[in-house]
Design a protein around this motif. Structure first.
Motif, PDB file in Angstrom:
ATOM      1  N   HIS A  29       0.835  -1.205   0.000  1.00 35.61           N
ATOM      2  CA  HIS A  29       0.000   0.000   0.000  1.00 35.61           C
ATOM      3  C   HIS A  29       0.869   1.254   0.000  1.00 35.61           C
ATOM      4  N   SER A  30       1.892   1.248   0.846  1.00 28.34           N
ATOM      5  CA  SER A  30       2.719   2.457   0.938  1.00 28.34           C
ATOM      6  C   SER A  30       3.654   2.591  -0.266  1.00 28.34           C
ATOM      7  N   LEU A  31       3.769   1.534  -1.038  1.00 28.32           N
ATOM      8  CA  LEU A  31       4.629   1.581  -2.232  1.00 28.32           C
ATOM      9  C   LEU A  31       3.802   1.671  -3.518  1.00 28.32           C
ATOM     10  N   GLN A  32       2.524   1.889  -3.349  1.00 30.08           N
ATOM     11  CA  GLN A  32       1.606   1.897  -4.497  1.00 30.08           C
ATOM     12  C   GLN A  32       2.004   2.925  -5.561  1.00 30.08           C
ATOM     13  N   HIS A  33       2.584   4.053  -5.120  1.00 25.68           N
ATOM     14  CA  HIS A  33       2.979   5.096  -6.084  1.00 25.68           C
ATOM     15  C   HIS A  33       4.006   4.589  -7.089  1.00 25.68           C
ATOM     16  N   ARG A  34       4.709   3.490  -6.780  1.00 25.89           N
ATOM     17  CA  ARG A  34       5.724   2.981  -7.695  1.00 25.89           C
ATOM     18  C   ARG A  34       5.147   2.079  -8.770  1.00 25.89           C
ATOM     19  N   GLY A  35       3.852   1.814  -8.695  1.00 20.33           N
ATOM     20  CA  GLY A  35       3.258   0.969  -9.720  1.00 20.33           C
ATOM     21  C   GLY A  35       1.809   0.686  -9.425  1.00 20.33           C
ATOM     22  N   GLN A  36       0.952   0.939 -10.405  1.00 20.50           N
ATOM     23  CA  GLN A  36      -0.487   0.777 -10.182  1.00 20.50           C
ATOM     24  C   GLN A  36      -1.128  -0.234 -11.115  1.00 20.50           C
ATOM     25  N   GLU A  37      -0.325  -0.859 -11.951  1.00 15.60           N
ATOM     26  CA  GLU A  37      -0.930  -1.740 -12.945  1.00 15.60           C
ATOM     27  C   GLU A  37      -1.314  -3.097 -12.375  1.00 15.60           C
ATOM     28  N   ALA A  38      -0.434  -3.644 -11.527  1.00 18.45           N
ATOM     29  CA  ALA A  38      -0.691  -4.972 -10.987  1.00 18.45           C
ATOM     30  C   ALA A  38      -0.007  -5.091  -9.638  1.00 18.45           C
ATOM     31  N   ASP A  54      -2.654 -10.068  -9.463  1.00 16.33           N
ATOM     32  CA  ASP A  54      -3.698  -9.693 -10.415  1.00 16.33           C
ATOM     33  C   ASP A  54      -3.446  -8.268 -10.888  1.00 16.33           C
ATOM     34  N   ARG A  55      -4.199  -7.880 -11.899  1.00 15.16           N
ATOM     35  CA  ARG A  55      -4.119  -6.501 -12.355  1.00 15.16           C
ATOM     36  C   ARG A  55      -4.844  -5.589 -11.378  1.00 15.16           C
ATOM     37  N   GLY A  56      -4.399  -4.342 -11.324  1.00 10.32           N
ATOM     38  CA  GLY A  56      -5.105  -3.361 -10.490  1.00 10.32           C
ATOM     39  C   GLY A  56      -4.335  -2.963  -9.251  1.00 10.32           C
ATOM     40  N   LEU A  57      -4.943  -2.091  -8.490  1.00  6.43           N
ATOM     41  CA  LEU A  57      -4.330  -1.571  -7.274  1.00  6.43           C
ATOM     42  C   LEU A  57      -4.291  -2.647  -6.190  1.00  6.43           C
ATOM     43  N   SER A  88      -0.972  -7.966 -19.782  1.00  7.72           N
ATOM     44  CA  SER A  88      -1.521  -9.255 -19.408  1.00  7.72           C
ATOM     45  C   SER A  88      -1.215  -9.575 -17.944  1.00  7.72           C
ATOM     46  N   ILE A  89      -2.085 -10.356 -17.340  1.00  4.23           N
ATOM     47  CA  ILE A  89      -1.892 -10.803 -15.965  1.00  4.23           C
ATOM     48  C   ILE A  89      -0.589 -11.591 -15.835  1.00  4.23           C
ATOM     49  N   LEU A  90      -0.172 -12.211 -16.942  1.00  2.00           N
ATOM     50  CA  LEU A  90       1.083 -12.968 -16.910  1.00  2.00           C
ATOM     51  C   LEU A  90       2.261 -12.068 -16.556  1.00  2.00           C
ATOM     52  N   ASP A  91       2.123 -10.773 -16.874  1.00  2.00           N
ATOM     53  CA  ASP A  91       3.211  -9.850 -16.599  1.00  2.00           C
ATOM     54  C   ASP A  91       3.179  -9.284 -15.177  1.00  2.00           C
ATOM     55  N   ALA A  92       2.303  -9.808 -14.346  1.00  2.00           N
ATOM     56  CA  ALA A  92       2.308  -9.396 -12.938  1.00  2.00           C
ATOM     57  C   ALA A  92       3.337 -10.230 -12.187  1.00  2.00           C
ATOM     58  N   GLN A  93       3.810  -9.713 -11.093  1.00  2.00           N
ATOM     59  CA  GLN A  93       4.775 -10.431 -10.265  1.00  2.00           C
ATOM     60  C   GLN A  93       4.171 -10.660  -8.879  1.00  2.00           C
ATOM     61  N   PRO A  94       4.704 -11.546  -8.058  1.00  2.00           N
ATOM     62  CA  PRO A  94       5.901 -12.359  -8.211  1.00  2.00           C
ATOM     63  C   PRO A  94       5.832 -13.343  -9.384  1.00  2.00           C
ATOM     64  N   VAL A  95       7.018 -13.620  -9.941  1.00  2.65           N
ATOM     65  CA  VAL A  95       7.156 -14.681 -10.921  1.00  2.65           C
ATOM     66  C   VAL A  95       7.420 -15.958 -10.120  1.00  2.65           C
ATOM     67  N   PHE A  96       6.573 -16.945 -10.324  1.00  5.16           N
ATOM     68  CA  PHE A  96       6.671 -18.177  -9.545  1.00  5.16           C
ATOM     69  C   PHE A  96       7.133 -19.328 -10.441  1.00  5.16           C
ATOM     70  N   ALA A  97       7.932 -20.208  -9.908  1.00  5.99           N
ATOM     71  CA  ALA A  97       8.345 -21.376 -10.690  1.00  5.99           C
ATOM     72  C   ALA A  97       8.649 -22.579  -9.797  1.00  5.99           C
ATOM     73  N   ARG A  98       8.382 -23.752 -10.351  1.00  6.92           N
ATOM     74  CA  ARG A  98       8.851 -25.001  -9.733  1.00  6.92           C
ATOM     75  C   ARG A  98      10.041 -25.462 -10.542  1.00  6.92           C
ATOM     76  N   TYR A  99      11.058 -25.916  -9.868  1.00  3.67           N
ATOM     77  CA  TYR A  99      12.258 -26.389 -10.574  1.00  3.67           C
ATOM     78  C   TYR A  99      12.879 -27.495  -9.736  1.00  3.67           C
ATOM     79  N   ASP A 100      14.059 -27.977 -10.141  1.00  8.31           N
ATOM     80  CA  ASP A 100      14.572 -29.187  -9.485  1.00  8.31           C
ATOM     81  C   ASP A 100      14.846 -29.028  -7.991  1.00  8.31           C
TER      82      ASP A 100
END
Ligand code: AMP
Length: 453
Positions: A29-38, A54-57, A88-100
């Motif tokens: 919330h306090s960092l919202q000014h740095r990005g409002q897209e997702a 998700d997209r949005g505030l 796209s919602i795909l471009d929202a973060q965190p980027v999550f992955a399963r790996y070895d």
């Protein structure tokens, strides 16, 4: 390819707190000014990562119920800035992955300058990408690394990337915070009142959750958070600081300390320097809210011209800069800022803003002030002309669209229909941020075209 695939965002990491995802949520919330897209948060309960994005505030993306599913004592969060084109919602973060080695989530602020090269190579080797984000490169580099431990894989991966990155990684049991060797984007370390830790793009997040600032994560440093231990510091790169000066000019919140200094104070200094460099006889100094406020206060204090709020801002309309089409931008400026006639009518007005990018905002504002009866409007800008785009994580249009790259100051003055126009110069800007004789510790590329990477 999209016009801008920049990541100009906020990151936060919480380690060692039962309500980690809630603290991450408040921080966002306090960092919202740095990005409002997702917005997004990943948490770890020790055996599994949970992610919601998700997209949005921030307010739209999360609610009590959703936060309850983000269980565990560690969490990372992100707010994403808008970009032209695909959101796209795909471009929202965190980027999550399963790996070895298990599962991981990454949040990133900054922009990698060799992302295309790294990506092409990875694709040649058979990697499949889901998003346009350069952050996804890191997932592949980490997954492919031959090292046994995640820590060493992160070190391996960051050796292969260039540019700006303030990163926080979350695994099931650990958290890692890393800053590029130049420390382009800010990242600070703080202590939670229960003894846990927080890292965040800006210290205003610490104030909100009651954390104490410890220090900045050093440029080139990797911090490793592990249960029951103090954060362990690994020097991955020799530090060669090139902090983004635009964080002070525009991007960071005035109540934050970034790169070790109060943003508010540096902005006020800019206003004072501007008053010395570019004095004018006038009746009133007004800011373009909110960005121009501290500099206008500085200008007023230095010049002795009274400060007034001559323009009201409607806070419920998003930033004008983020709309991709010109038509929408024009409309949104009108929706967002309205003049106070009783302050302006018949007055010689100094109007202070932090920067002119395309010139659209200033032109509209000056017209608006004249329509409200200002007898003269003198535009003062608390930074040098923005002549060059940023490749390190601030959203700037291409050079053709930057008004100062294509017009002289006199021409800009005519274009924006001001009675006079004054900018800060590079030396005065550096002085305002207490830089020593040269600008060694700062990146000023957007004003000078002197790129480092
Ligand atoms: P323009 O109409 O393009 O000249 O926009 C100038 C306005 O945009 C100024 O009021 C700045 O405060 C603001 N601004 C400058 N840089 C950015 C940025 N990267 N993102 C959003 N707004 C910005």
């Amino acid at each position: 390819m999209r016009e801008n695939i920049n990541e100009k965002c906020a990151v936060v990491g919480i380690f060692g707190h039962e309500e980690a995802s809630k603290l991450a949520y408040f921080s966002l919330h306090s960092l919202q000014h740095r990005g409002q897209e997702a917005a997004g948060i990943s948490s770890s309960d020790g055996t599994k990562l949970h992610t919601i994005k998700d997209r949005g505030l921030v307010m739209r993306v999360f609610n009590e119920e959703k936060l309850a599913t983000l269980s565990g004592s560690s969490a990372v969060g992100h707010t994403r800035y808008s970009t032209a084109g695909d959101d796209s919602i795909l471009d929202a973060q965190p980027v999550f992955a399963r790996y070895d080695l298990g599962e991981m989530a990454i949040v990133h602020n900054g922009n990698l300058t060799n992302a295309e090269v790294v990506r092409s190579k990875l694709i040649e080797q058979g990697a499949i990408f889901q998003t346009f984000m350069d952050t996804e490169n890191l997932i592949h580099l980490i997954a492919k690394s031959q090292q046994e431990k995640l820590q060493d894989r992160i070190i391996d991966a960051v050796q292969k990337i260039e540019g700006a990155f303030s990163l926080v990684f979350l695994s099931r049991t650990k958290m890692f915070a890393m800053r590029d060797r130049h420390g382009f984007r800010p990242l600070s370390l703080g202590r939670l009142s229960n003894g846990g830790y927080i890292v965040a793009s800006e210290t205003c997040a610490f104030d909100l959750v009651g954390a104490k600032y410890i220090r900045d994560v050093e440029p080139g440093e990797l911090l490793v958070f592990e249960e029951g231990k103090a954060p362990q510091s690994v020097k991955v790169f020799e530090a060669t600081p090139k902090h983004c000066i635009f964080e002070y000019v525009y991007f960071a919140r005035p109540d934050s300390h970034v790169f070790g200094q109060s943003v508010y104070q540096t902005r006020k200094n800019m206003g004072k320097e501007l008053a010395k460099m570019s004095p004018v006889e006038a009746d009133v100094v007004i800011p373009v809210p909110d960005g121009g406020v501290p500099a206008a206060i500085g200008y007023s204090q230095e010049s002795g011209i009274p400060y007034e709020m001559g323009i009201m801002r409607n806070h419920y309309v998003g930033r004008t800069f983020i709309e991709p089409t010109q038509e929408m931008r024009d409309l949104k400026v009108k929706m967002k800022l309205s003049p106070m006639e009783e302050i302006i009518k018949g007055k010689r007005v100094v109007v202070v803003d932090d920067s002119i990018v395309r010139g659209t905002t200033s032109r509209r504002i000056i017209r608006m002030l004249k329509e409200a009866g200002a007898s003269e409007v003198h535009m003062r800008v608390s930074s040098p002309p923005t002549t060059d785009p940023c490749f390190y994580g601030v959203d700037t249009p291409t050079k053709e669209k930057l008004i100062a790259a294509n017009m002289t100051v006199d021409e800009i003055c005519k274009y924006i229909e001001a009675d006079s126009l004054g900018y800060l110069d590079e030396a005065a800007l550096l002085k305002s941020v207490n830089a020593t004789d040269d600008n060694e510790n700062y990146c000023t590329a957007c004003f000078t075209g002197k790129y480092i990477v």
